[in-house]
Design a protein around this motif. Structure first.
Motif, short mmCIF file in Angstrom:
data_model
loop_
_atom_site.label_atom_id
_atom_site.label_comp_id
_atom_site.label_asym_id
_atom_site.label_seq_id
_atom_site.Cartn_x
_atom_site.Cartn_y
_atom_site.Cartn_z
N GLY A 299 56.02 64.99 38.04
CA GLY A 299 57.17 64.16 37.70
C GLY A 299 57.42 63.05 38.69
N GLU A 300 56.42 62.74 39.51
CA GLU A 300 56.56 61.66 40.49
C GLU A 300 55.97 60.37 39.93
N PRO A 301 56.25 59.21 40.55
CA PRO A 301 55.70 57.95 40.07
C PRO A 301 54.17 57.98 40.02
N SER A 302 53.59 57.46 38.94
CA SER A 302 52.14 57.44 38.78
C SER A 302 51.74 56.14 38.10
N GLU A 303 50.47 55.76 38.27
CA GLU A 303 49.97 54.54 37.65
C GLU A 303 49.88 54.69 36.13
N LEU A 304 49.55 55.87 35.65
CA LEU A 304 49.37 56.11 34.23
C LEU A 304 50.34 57.17 33.72
N ARG A 305 50.60 57.11 32.43
CA ARG A 305 51.29 58.19 31.75
C ARG A 305 50.22 58.98 31.00
N TYR A 306 50.04 60.22 31.40
CA TYR A 306 48.95 61.04 30.86
C TYR A 306 49.45 61.90 29.71
N PRO A 307 48.54 62.24 28.80
CA PRO A 307 48.95 63.14 27.72
C PRO A 307 49.25 64.54 28.28
N ILE A 308 50.18 65.21 27.67
CA ILE A 308 50.50 66.58 28.06
C ILE A 308 49.55 67.51 27.29
N GLU A 309 48.47 67.90 27.94
CA GLU A 309 47.47 68.73 27.26
C GLU A 309 47.96 70.17 27.13
N PRO A 310 47.70 70.79 25.99
CA PRO A 310 48.01 72.22 25.87
C PRO A 310 47.08 73.04 26.76
N THR A 311 47.50 74.23 27.09
CA THR A 311 46.68 75.09 27.93
C THR A 311 45.29 75.25 27.31
N GLY A 312 44.27 75.05 28.14
CA GLY A 312 42.90 75.07 27.62
C GLY A 312 42.31 76.46 27.52
N TYR A 313 42.82 77.41 28.30
CA TYR A 313 42.29 78.78 28.31
C TYR A 313 40.78 78.81 28.56
N GLY A 314 40.30 77.84 29.32
CA GLY A 314 38.89 77.80 29.67
C GLY A 314 38.09 76.74 28.95
N PHE A 315 38.72 75.97 28.04
CA PHE A 315 37.97 75.00 27.24
C PHE A 315 37.29 73.94 28.10
N TYR A 316 38.02 73.34 29.05
CA TYR A 316 37.44 72.28 29.87
C TYR A 316 36.40 72.82 30.85
N THR A 317 36.48 74.09 31.18
CA THR A 317 35.54 74.69 32.12
C THR A 317 34.29 75.19 31.43
N PHE A 318 34.44 75.74 30.23
CA PHE A 318 33.32 76.34 29.50
C PHE A 318 33.18 75.71 28.13
N THR A 319 33.19 74.40 28.06
CA THR A 319 33.21 73.68 26.79
C THR A 319 32.11 74.11 25.81
N PRO A 320 30.83 74.22 26.24
CA PRO A 320 29.79 74.57 25.26
C PRO A 320 30.02 75.92 24.60
N ALA A 324 30.42 76.60 20.67
CA ALA A 324 29.50 77.53 20.01
C ALA A 324 30.26 78.58 19.20
N LEU A 325 31.48 78.89 19.66
CA LEU A 325 32.31 79.87 18.94
C LEU A 325 33.15 79.26 17.84
N GLY A 326 32.95 77.94 17.61
CA GLY A 326 33.60 77.30 16.48
C GLY A 326 34.83 76.47 16.80
N SER A 327 35.12 76.23 18.10
CA SER A 327 36.28 75.42 18.45
C SER A 327 36.11 74.00 17.93
N MET A 328 37.14 73.45 17.33
CA MET A 328 37.12 72.09 16.81
C MET A 328 37.73 71.09 17.78
N ARG A 329 38.17 71.58 18.94
CA ARG A 329 38.78 70.69 19.92
C ARG A 329 37.73 69.71 20.45
N GLN A 330 38.09 68.45 20.55
CA GLN A 330 37.15 67.42 20.94
C GLN A 330 37.53 66.81 22.29
N THR A 331 36.49 66.35 23.01
CA THR A 331 36.72 65.59 24.23
C THR A 331 35.98 64.26 24.09
#
Length: 455
Positions: A299-320, A324-331
């Motif tokens: 909540g401090e001053p920043s250059e950008l306003r970023y999207p509020i991403e929902p909890t990934g539960y490992g998606f960004y860490t283990f994307t493949p 492979a399990l059918g996730s439709m989430r895209q990056t």
């Protein structure tokens, strides 16, 4: 807090990361321990951006989090392993050249490197380029290929995946062969075959990332051999000279790759400024981008306003695995489509793997994940020392350096090629062990001197 004070506090936290490396070195006994490598890497990647771009804003909380991740990684090495016993066993191992410098691995290496280059040429042909384009119009070819990749206009084909997969196998095996080569000519072949695919992509596809990733994987193979020989130093004067030579070769090649963005015909002063900006963005921008994202999250001053991403539960860490399990989430390409900028010097969408791990697991969960990752790394390092021919541990250690390098961008496991190339390297080292045993038994049978260790 003033910007100047924030900078000095950030610098202190960066030095504390170096302190983590020193403590781990004292406890484990070598700078080659995973905790030391991880902490030294992140000390350099936090300290240099802070010092070299002093005018840019830095949020100390971002550096403190990285110190916490470093501390969690180091804690995984401290109370669980008998390092002295492992090093004592390691001192009695057989000649490492007999373990890795084998006809089996040479055949695998030459095959992988050759298939990588063949796949590269077939991919380029599929994209509409001919041999004349590759030889006489390399800059134009790279610019065209890069533009098509950015616009997602490339023809999807199996060769583009094969060239990367076989290239990973070649460089991971090549580092072992290079470090155990008995002749300079063999070392030269291992070096050339390891980096030819990455060099082709650098100069003819405008892809810079693979070259630096391959340097880390190749160096990891050299470190594995060094450990087998009981040499536990990270770098010496000869290694420093080689590092300077490598930098002297890679730097102009990287500049040539940057010129594939269509800058070669521009005014020299403009080209110099843009090349400087691109180099600074790739080498230093990650810390300021992550810092800006942390500021926004707090909540401090920043250059950008970023999207509020929902909890990934490992998606960004283990994307493949999720896909492979059918996730439709895209990056988007590059994982994030937020571009942090600071004046004309920095423009980057590299936010470090820590942004993804925090989205996936939260702050505390990200630190726990880092601890568990460190534990796996140190378990592999322990068996690398304490086992006679540790094929799984050797593969884990080699890919560990890829993980550490990739952490400045995204999770190494987020790449599709990582898991398959790791399994391929593990299988090759396992097969090499079997081949070495069969070869030794046959040799001993001829000599009438059975190996006492074989039974």
């Amino acid at each position: 807090m003033s910007g100047e004070a924030a900078k000095w506090i950030s610098l202190l936290f960066s030095l504390m990361i170096l302190g983590n490396a020193w403590v781990a070195r004292r406890f484990v006994g070598t700078w080659l321990a995973p905790a030391c490598l991880f902490s030294l890497f992140w000390f350099a990647l936090s300290f240099m951006p802070i010092v070299l771009i002093w005018s840019a804003a830095m949020n100390p909380w971002s550096v403190l989090f990285i110190w916490g991740a470093s501390a969690a990684f180091c804690l995984s090495a401290l109370p669980y392993f008998k390092w002295r016993d492992a090093f004592a066993f390691n001192a009695g191992k057989e000649d490492v050249a007999d373990v890795f410098n084998t006809p089996f691995l040479w055949l695998a290496f030459v095959s992988a490197s050759g298939l990588a280059m063949t796949s590269f040429l077939l991919n380029m042909r599929t994209q509409g380029f001919n041999l004349q384009d590759l030889v006489f119009q390399s800059v134009t070819t790279a610019a065209t290929y890069r533009a098509s990749r950015n616009e997602q206009l490339l023809n999807v084909n199996m060769f583009s995946k094969m060239e990367v997969g076989f290239a990973y196998i070649a460089v991971t095996v090549g580092g072992l062969l290079f470090a155990t080569a008995r002749r300079r000519s063999s070392a030269a072949v291992a070096l050339a075959g390891s980096f030819a695919p990455a060099l082709a992509q650098l100069l003819l596809q405008g892809a810079k990332g693979l070259m630096f990733q391959f340097i880390s994987l190749f160096f990891a193979g050299v470190l594995v051999v060094r450990l087998f020989r009981g040499k536990t130093f990270l770098i010496n004067s000869a290694g420093l000279r080689r590092g300077i030579l490598i930098a002297a070769v890679v730097a102009p090649l990287t500049v040539m790759s940057i010129l594939s963005r269509g800058l070669s015909a521009s005014d020299r002063a403009v080209v110099t400024r843009i090349v400087k900006s691109i180099a600074a963005s790739y080498a230093l921008g990650h810390m300021y981008a992550f810092s800006d994202w942390v500021s926004f999250r707090l909540g401090e001053p920043s250059e950008l306003r970023y999207p509020i991403e929902p909890t990934g539960y490992g998606f960004y860490t283990f994307t493949p695995y999720f896909k492979a399990l059918g996730s439709m989430r895209q990056t988007p390409p590059g994982t994030y489509d937020d571009y942090y900028t600071d004046g004309e010097l920095l423009t980057t969408n590299i936010f470090t793997m820590f942004r993804g791990s925090i989205i996936d697991f939260g702050v505390v969960g990200a630190l726990v994940y880092t601890f568990l990752t460190g534990f796996v790394a140190h378990l592999a390092f322990y068996f690398l020392l304490a086992k006679r021919r540790p094929f799984v541990s050797a593969a884990v250690y080699i890919f560990l350096l890829g993980y550490i390098y990739s952490s400045m961008m995204v999770s190494f496991v987020a790449y599709n090629v990582t898991t398959l190339s790791f399994l391929a390297l593990t299988a090759l080292l396992w097969g090499n062990n079997i081949f070495a045993d069969v070869r030794r038994d046959a040799r001993d049978a001829i000599r009438g001197n059975p190996d006492p260790l074989s039974g």
